[in-house]
Scaffold this motif. Structure first.
Motif, PDB file in Angstrom:
ATOM      1  N   ALA A  15     -25.070  -7.900  23.286  1.00 21.77           N
ATOM      2  CA  ALA A  15     -24.680  -6.689  22.213  1.00 21.77           C
ATOM      3  C   ALA A  15     -24.530  -5.322  23.111  1.00 21.77           C
ATOM      4  N   TYR A  16     -23.541  -4.767  22.786  1.00 20.74           N
ATOM      5  CA  TYR A  16     -23.531  -3.237  23.205  1.00 20.74           C
ATOM      6  C   TYR A  16     -23.194  -2.280  21.963  1.00 20.74           C
ATOM      7  N   ALA A  17     -23.751  -1.204  21.857  1.00 20.31           N
ATOM      8  CA  ALA A  17     -23.704  -0.112  20.869  1.00 20.31           C
ATOM      9  C   ALA A  17     -23.493   1.144  21.402  1.00 20.31           C
ATOM     10  N   ASP A  18     -22.653   1.831  21.038  1.00 22.28           N
ATOM     11  CA  ASP A  18     -22.315   3.239  21.692  1.00 22.28           C
ATOM     12  C   ASP A  18     -21.940   3.077  23.164  1.00 22.28           C
ATOM     13  N   GLY A  19     -21.389   1.949  23.381  1.00 26.00           N
ATOM     14  CA  GLY A  19     -20.998   1.683  24.653  1.00 26.00           C
ATOM     15  C   GLY A  19     -22.203   1.491  25.589  1.00 26.00           C
ATOM     16  N   GLU A  20     -23.481   1.262  25.015  1.00 25.60           N
ATOM     17  CA  GLU A  20     -24.690   0.992  25.940  1.00 25.60           C
ATOM     18  C   GLU A  20     -25.168  -0.396  25.733  1.00 25.60           C
ATOM     19  N   ARG A  21     -25.617  -1.048  26.553  1.00 28.50           N
ATOM     20  CA  ARG A  21     -26.314  -2.479  26.549  1.00 28.50           C
ATOM     21  C   ARG A  21     -27.385  -2.347  25.512  1.00 28.50           C
ATOM     22  N   MET A  22     -27.474  -3.299  24.550  1.00 28.36           N
ATOM     23  CA  MET A  22     -28.463  -3.346  23.561  1.00 28.36           C
ATOM     24  C   MET A  22     -29.664  -4.428  24.001  1.00 28.36           C
ATOM     25  N   SER A  23     -28.808  -5.739  23.422  1.00 23.52           N
ATOM     26  CA  SER A  23     -29.885  -6.880  23.640  1.00 23.52           C
ATOM     27  C   SER A  23     -28.988  -8.095  23.198  1.00 23.52           C
ATOM     28  N   GLU A  24     -29.750  -9.143  23.738  1.00 25.87           N
ATOM     29  CA  GLU A  24     -28.972 -10.392  23.255  1.00 25.87           C
ATOM     30  C   GLU A  24     -28.892 -10.720  21.801  1.00 25.87           C
ATOM     31  N   VAL A  25     -27.825 -11.647  21.398  1.00 30.06           N
ATOM     32  CA  VAL A  25     -27.700 -12.132  20.125  1.00 30.06           C
ATOM     33  C   VAL A  25     -28.973 -12.972  20.161  1.00 30.06           C
ATOM     34  N   PRO A  26     -29.794 -13.833  19.127  1.00 33.52           N
ATOM     35  CA  PRO A  26     -29.574 -13.027  17.674  1.00 33.52           C
ATOM     36  C   PRO A  26     -30.130 -11.695  17.521  1.00 33.52           C
ATOM     37  N   LEU A  27     -29.616 -10.993  16.748  1.00 35.06           N
ATOM     38  CA  LEU A  27     -30.123  -9.633  16.109  1.00 35.06           C
ATOM     39  C   LEU A  27     -29.748  -9.271  14.829  1.00 35.06           C
ATOM     40  N   THR A  28     -30.395  -8.310  14.356  1.00 33.14           N
ATOM     41  CA  THR A  28     -30.157  -7.773  13.087  1.00 33.14           C
ATOM     42  C   THR A  28     -30.314  -6.131  12.910  1.00 33.14           C
ATOM     43  N   THR A  29     -29.266  -5.670  12.343  1.00 34.65           N
ATOM     44  CA  THR A  29     -28.931  -4.489  12.210  1.00 34.65           C
ATOM     45  C   THR A  29     -28.592  -3.735  10.936  1.00 34.65           C
ATOM     46  N   THR A  30     -29.185  -2.729  10.469  1.00 29.37           N
ATOM     47  CA  THR A  30     -28.942  -2.206   9.163  1.00 29.37           C
ATOM     48  C   THR A  30     -28.454  -0.836   9.163  1.00 29.37           C
TER      49      THR A  30
END
Length: 294
Positions: free
Chosen positions: A266-281
């Protein structure tokens, strides 16, 4: 300004192939006209940007102005989230999607908003046990495009994403994706998923065209597995937001999302986050911004 305002300008000098560094003096001079005090910080690296943003907020500045792109803005969001410090972004990067969402499409717009005291609260996304994000979290085809675009030296601007899209199409493979929200459960072969706090990523691609940054909800766009030729016909509609009308596209709204079942990053704001699975709120009103929009 009507009240005493202390502003910190955080310069990311390498943003926009050095553009931020070249215009820093002009930006600082303009901000001094609308601030009672201006503290200038030049960040030598991403780690330096994050540390300087944290220190400015801890020091109690009223407004943190980032001169840079979405990467610098993302780091500043981590410091400003749920604080008394408002964030402003003077666009000087490749994508500038957060600046656009805030109506900060130029230095003039930011200066005017500062002079007028134009502030509002917007929502932020937060990855469980991870960082905040302000724009779009994506996984699948679009995160692979992001990863490729970040590694490309040429061209600058939205064209970089267009070329990365074409390159990733050659190796495109769907994966089984599970999307869980408070109201829905989807399990399907998918090409991508985008979780939007704002509409756009990749330098203005409105992947979640109806997303509103202050409604307390994410907009989700999920593209089901579809033949490559069908996807090629769909791609031009991404620039207009009309891709959501295609039968292979599912859209949802949710306060919280869990993504699982794939090996995507997963990427967010164009930055690398983490592998799936993930939870976001979605956290309502988590960030105060200086904004000429909304």
């Amino acid at each position: 300004m009507a009240t005493s305002t202390r502003v910190a300008l955080l310069v990311c000098p390498t943003s926009g192939k050095g553009r931020a560094g070249r215009v820093a003096g002009t930006v600082a001079a303009r901000l001094r006209d609308v601030a009672d005090r201006l503290d200038l910080h030049v960040a030598p690296s991403a780690a330096g940007t994050a540390e300087m943003a944290r220190k400015a907020v801890a020091d109690g500045v009223d407004v943190l102005v980032v001169l840079g792109g979405d990467g610098g803005a993302h780091l500043a969001v981590q410091a400003c989230a749920q604080s008394a410090t408002a964030l402003a972004v003077v666009p000087a990067g490749t994508g500038n999607d957060l600046a656009t969402a805030l109506g900060a499409t130029s230095l003039d717009a930011v200066v005017t908003a500062l002079r007028d005291g134009s502030r509002r609260a917007i929502d932020l996304g937060r990855v469980e046990n991870g960082p905040w994000f302000a724009t779009v979290l994506c996984a699948g085809f679009d995160s692979a495009v992001n990863e490729r675009a970040n590694s490309m030296r040429w061209p600058a601007g939205p064209r970089r994403y267009d070329l990365a899209i074409l390159a990733e199409l050659a190796t495109l493979r769907p994966q089984r994706l599970v999307v869980e929200t408070e109201d829905a459960l989807l399990e399907l072969d998918a090409l991508l998923v985008a979780v939007g706090n704002t509409t756009s990523y990749g330098g203005g691609i409105p992947v979640c065209p109806d997303a509103l940054p202050a409604d307390g909800l994410f907009d989700l766009t999920v593209v089901e597995a579809t033949p490559r030729r069908t996807l090629l016909r769909m791609l031009p509609t991404l620039r207009t937001g009309r891709h959501v009308e295609h039968p292979a596209v599912r859209t949802l709204r949710a306060r919280s999302v869990r993504l699982s079942g794939t090996s995507w990053v997963a990427y967010a704001d164009g930055e690398r986050m983490s592998e799936v699975p993930l939870t976001t709120t979605c956290v309502p009103g988590a960030l105060t911004v200086v904004s000429g929009a909304g």
